[in-house]
Each structure stands twice: as structure tokens, then as C-alpha cells.
Motif scaffolding. Structure first.
Motif, PDB file in Angstrom:
ATOM      1  N   GLY A 184     -20.893   1.590 -35.043  1.00  0.00           N
ATOM      2  CA  GLY A 184     -19.739   1.771 -34.188  1.00  0.00           C
ATOM      3  C   GLY A 184     -18.976   0.472 -34.033  1.00  0.00           C
ATOM      4  N   ALA A 185     -18.109   0.430 -33.033  1.00  0.00           N
ATOM      5  CA  ALA A 185     -17.314  -0.766 -32.757  1.00  0.00           C
ATOM      6  C   ALA A 185     -16.824  -0.698 -31.317  1.00  0.00           C
ATOM      7  CB  ALA A 185     -16.129  -0.848 -33.714  1.00  0.00           C
ATOM      8  N   ASP A 186     -16.303  -1.815 -30.852  1.00  0.00           N
ATOM      9  CA  ASP A 186     -15.709  -1.854 -29.514  1.00  0.00           C
ATOM     10  C   ASP A 186     -14.305  -1.272 -29.557  1.00  0.00           C
ATOM     11  OD1 ASP A 186     -17.856  -3.208 -28.224  1.00  0.00           O
ATOM     12  OD2 ASP A 186     -17.179  -5.090 -29.132  1.00  0.00           O
ATOM     13  N   PRO A 187     -13.879  -0.590 -28.517  1.00  0.00           N
ATOM     14  CA  PRO A 187     -12.482  -0.139 -28.446  1.00  0.00           C
ATOM     15  C   PRO A 187     -11.543  -1.338 -28.554  1.00  0.00           C
ATOM     16  CG  PRO A 187     -13.799   0.934 -26.752  1.00  0.00           C
ATOM     17  CD  PRO A 187     -14.663  -0.136 -27.356  1.00  0.00           C
ATOM     18  N   LEU A 188     -10.392  -1.108 -29.144  1.00  0.00           N
ATOM     19  CA  LEU A 188      -9.440  -2.193 -29.391  1.00  0.00           C
ATOM     20  C   LEU A 188      -8.044  -1.719 -29.019  1.00  0.00           C
ATOM     21  CD1 LEU A 188      -9.015  -5.028 -30.587  1.00  0.00           C
ATOM     22  CD2 LEU A 188      -8.802  -3.957 -32.834  1.00  0.00           C
ATOM     23  N   GLU A 189      -7.396  -2.479 -28.166  1.00  0.00           N
ATOM     24  CA  GLU A 189      -6.038  -2.136 -27.754  1.00  0.00           C
ATOM     25  C   GLU A 189      -5.044  -3.049 -28.469  1.00  0.00           C
ATOM     26  OE1 GLU A 189      -5.110   0.444 -26.046  1.00  0.00           O
ATOM     27  OE2 GLU A 189      -7.212   1.048 -25.786  1.00  0.00           O
ATOM     28  N   CYS A 190      -4.198  -2.465 -29.287  1.00  0.00           N
ATOM     29  CA  CYS A 190      -3.183  -3.217 -30.023  1.00  0.00           C
ATOM     30  C   CYS A 190      -1.799  -2.831 -29.523  1.00  0.00           C
ATOM     31  CB  CYS A 190      -3.266  -2.912 -31.520  1.00  0.00           C
ATOM     32  SG  CYS A 190      -4.835  -3.378 -32.302  1.00  0.00           S
ATOM     33  N   ILE A 191      -0.865  -3.758 -29.633  1.00  0.00           N
ATOM     34  CA  ILE A 191       0.540  -3.436 -29.352  1.00  0.00           C
ATOM     35  C   ILE A 191       0.995  -2.393 -30.368  1.00  0.00           C
ATOM     36  CG2 ILE A 191       2.886  -4.373 -29.289  1.00  0.00           C
ATOM     37  CD1 ILE A 191       1.651  -7.049 -28.483  1.00  0.00           C
ATOM     38  N   SER A 192       1.871  -1.501 -29.944  1.00  0.00           N
ATOM     39  CA  SER A 192       2.331  -0.406 -30.798  1.00  0.00           C
ATOM     40  C   SER A 192       2.720  -0.875 -32.199  1.00  0.00           C
ATOM     41  CB  SER A 192       3.526   0.290 -30.149  1.00  0.00           C
ATOM     42  OG  SER A 192       4.061   1.266 -31.020  1.00  0.00           O
ATOM     43  N   LYS A 193       2.313  -0.101 -33.196  1.00  0.00           N
ATOM     44  CA  LYS A 193       2.644  -0.408 -34.584  1.00  0.00           C
ATOM     45  C   LYS A 193       3.825   0.434 -35.082  1.00  0.00           C
ATOM     46  CE  LYS A 193      -2.095  -1.765 -35.583  1.00  0.00           C
ATOM     47  NZ  LYS A 193      -3.259  -1.679 -36.478  1.00  0.00           N
ATOM     48  N   LYS A 194       4.587   0.970 -34.156  1.00  0.00           N
ATOM     49  CA  LYS A 194       5.701   1.839 -34.532  1.00  0.00           C
ATOM     50  C   LYS A 194       6.983   1.059 -34.844  1.00  0.00           C
ATOM     51  CE  LYS A 194       3.918   5.679 -31.775  1.00  0.00           C
ATOM     52  NZ  LYS A 194       4.181   6.642 -30.673  1.00  0.00           N
ATOM     53  N   ASP A 195       6.975  -0.246 -34.617  1.00  0.00           N
ATOM     54  CA  ASP A 195       8.153  -1.078 -34.853  1.00  0.00           C
ATOM     55  C   ASP A 195       8.529  -1.072 -36.330  1.00  0.00           C
ATOM     56  OD1 ASP A 195      10.141  -2.928 -34.900  1.00  0.00           O
ATOM     57  OD2 ASP A 195       8.863  -4.645 -34.456  1.00  0.00           O
ATOM     58  N   THR A 196       9.752  -0.667 -36.629  1.00  0.00           N
ATOM     59  CA  THR A 196      10.175  -0.570 -38.038  1.00  0.00           C
ATOM     60  C   THR A 196      11.003  -1.778 -38.478  1.00  0.00           C
ATOM     61  OG1 THR A 196      12.142   0.665 -37.359  1.00  0.00           O
ATOM     62  CG2 THR A 196      10.201   1.949 -38.014  1.00  0.00           C
TER      63      THR A 196
END
Length: 222
Positions: free
Chosen positions: A25-37
């Protein structure tokens, strides 16, 4: 892995009811949105560089996709030196070498697309043992946690976790054409890319956090 379970079941058939597979498994990871085009697409890999981990495939991709940034994280010693010399001079390739886990998470959050091009023969640290049937790479779960769109080899051990065209694209492990087609598809189809990433993150949160792993083990033994 289920592959390892089958091996132990054949070797110790009388004990088959005592075996239980608890995936990594892994730890949960919060990333800034990757929707930026407005930025360039980033493609990444994190892991070892030894034979069979997929640098044979990855090394050919930056020259095909010159407008894509490639983050190739990991590697040590002579293996890192070899691949750094081979592709590290390309303008769209970033190869910082081995980094600590906190830095790994920062890189994972940069990835729009994460690569797992494991081959059918994986020889860890230069020895002759082939671990391709048993390997359970932690980075797969970290890719899922980072909500990256995953492209992975269609080897059986990865099929235990990933689902083709649902939370990843699976490719013939040694076909450069398959890998370039998959990257093209994810670059051209943002909606599909984000959907794969979202589905991977949802499956991770449901089954592959350390908390979910611990709960599954407790349920099995209770």
C-alpha cells in the motif's frame, strides 16, 4: 501477490488455508489539481534503474515527445550513471537521482502521467533472479495515490491491482509503439486522462492505503 500465493500453495498444499494475500500500500497523498491546461504535460517514473524496470523503454520516449517534460526519479551507482549519460543531457529530461521520500511525493504531484514499464524479466541489483512474477512495486500504489494517469506493462502481477482502460492503460511491455500510442492518447484526450487518474485514486483509497491493508488483515484473522 496472488502469483506468490499460487507458488506457496503448490509447494505447501497442506497449508493453503493458512495463507492470505495482503497487497502492499501507500500513504494518501494530496496534490494540487492536475487539471491546469496552461502548462506542459509531465510524464514521470520513480524507482530503481536495474535491468527489467523499464528504462529500456523510458529512455526512448523523450526523443519522441520533445514537448513533454520527463521526470525520471531514482537510480544509484553505475546504473544511474549509465542512464544519466545516455539521456540526461536532453532538455526535456530531469534525472535528480535518488531522493528522499518527502521529495518523491513532490515529484509525484508533478506527474500527469506515470509510467510502470516493467519487463517480463526483472533482475534486481544485477543478480540473476527474475522477480517479475512476484514483484509488488510500492510505486504503483503511490502513483494511484497521486492521482496520476498510469501507463503500465500488461504483466500478470500488475493486472492484480490495475484495470486496463478503467484506472490505467496497459501496454505490451516491450513494444515502444504501444507506449507512444498510450502517451499520445492521454495527451490528446484530457477527459480520459483525468478519468483514469480519478478511478485509480478511488481504488487506492478503498483498497490500498495502509489503513485499508491493516483492516483487511484484521478481518481475515478475526
Amino acid at each position: 501477490t496472488d502469483s506468490l500465493l499460487r507458488w506457496y500453495s503448490q509447494k505447501y498444499p497442506k497449508n493453503i488455508k493458512k495463507f492470505y494475500v495482503a497487497a502492499d500500500g501507500a500513504d494518501p497523498l494530496e496534490c494540487i489539481s492536475k487539471k491546469d491546461t496552461e502548462r506542459k504535460i509531465s510524464v514521470g517514473y520513480v524507482g530503481h534503474f536495474y535491468k527489467g524496470k523499464g528504462l529500456e523503454v523510458i529512455s526512448k520516449l523523450p526523443k519522441v515527445f520533445k514537448d513533454v517534460d520527463f521526470y525520471i526519479i531514482g537510480g544509484e551507482g553505475k546504473e544511474y550513471t549509465y542512464w544519466k549519460k545516455k539521456i540526461g543531457g536532453l532538455k526535456n529530461v530531469y534525472m535528480p537521482g535518488h531522493v528522499d521520500q518527502k521529495k518523491v511525493k513532490e515529484y509525484l504531484c508533478k506527474f500527469d502521467i506515470a509510467l510502470a514499464p516493467f519487463q517480463n524479466i526483472i533482475n534486481p541489483h544485477g543478480n540473476s533472479t527474475n522477480i517479475s512474477e512476484w514483484t509488488s512495486p510500492l510505486k504503483i500504489f503511490e502513483y494511484m495515490a497521486s492521482e496520476s494517469a498510469i501507463i503500465a506493462s500488461n504483466i500478470n502481477v500488475l493486472k492484480e491491482v490495475l484495470d486496463d482502460d478503467i484506472n490505467c492503460i496497459m501496454c505490451q511491455f516491450d513494444s515502444l509503439k504501444h507506449w507512444t500510442n498510450a502517451i499520445d492518447k492521454l495527451i490528446d484526450n484530457k477527459k480520459f486522462r483525468l478519468l483514469l487518474a480519478k478511478n485509480a485514486k478511488e481504488k487506492f483509497l478503498k483498497k490500498y492505503t495502509w489503513q485499508a491493508r491493516a483492516s483487511s488483515i484484521i478481518n481475515e484473522i478475526s
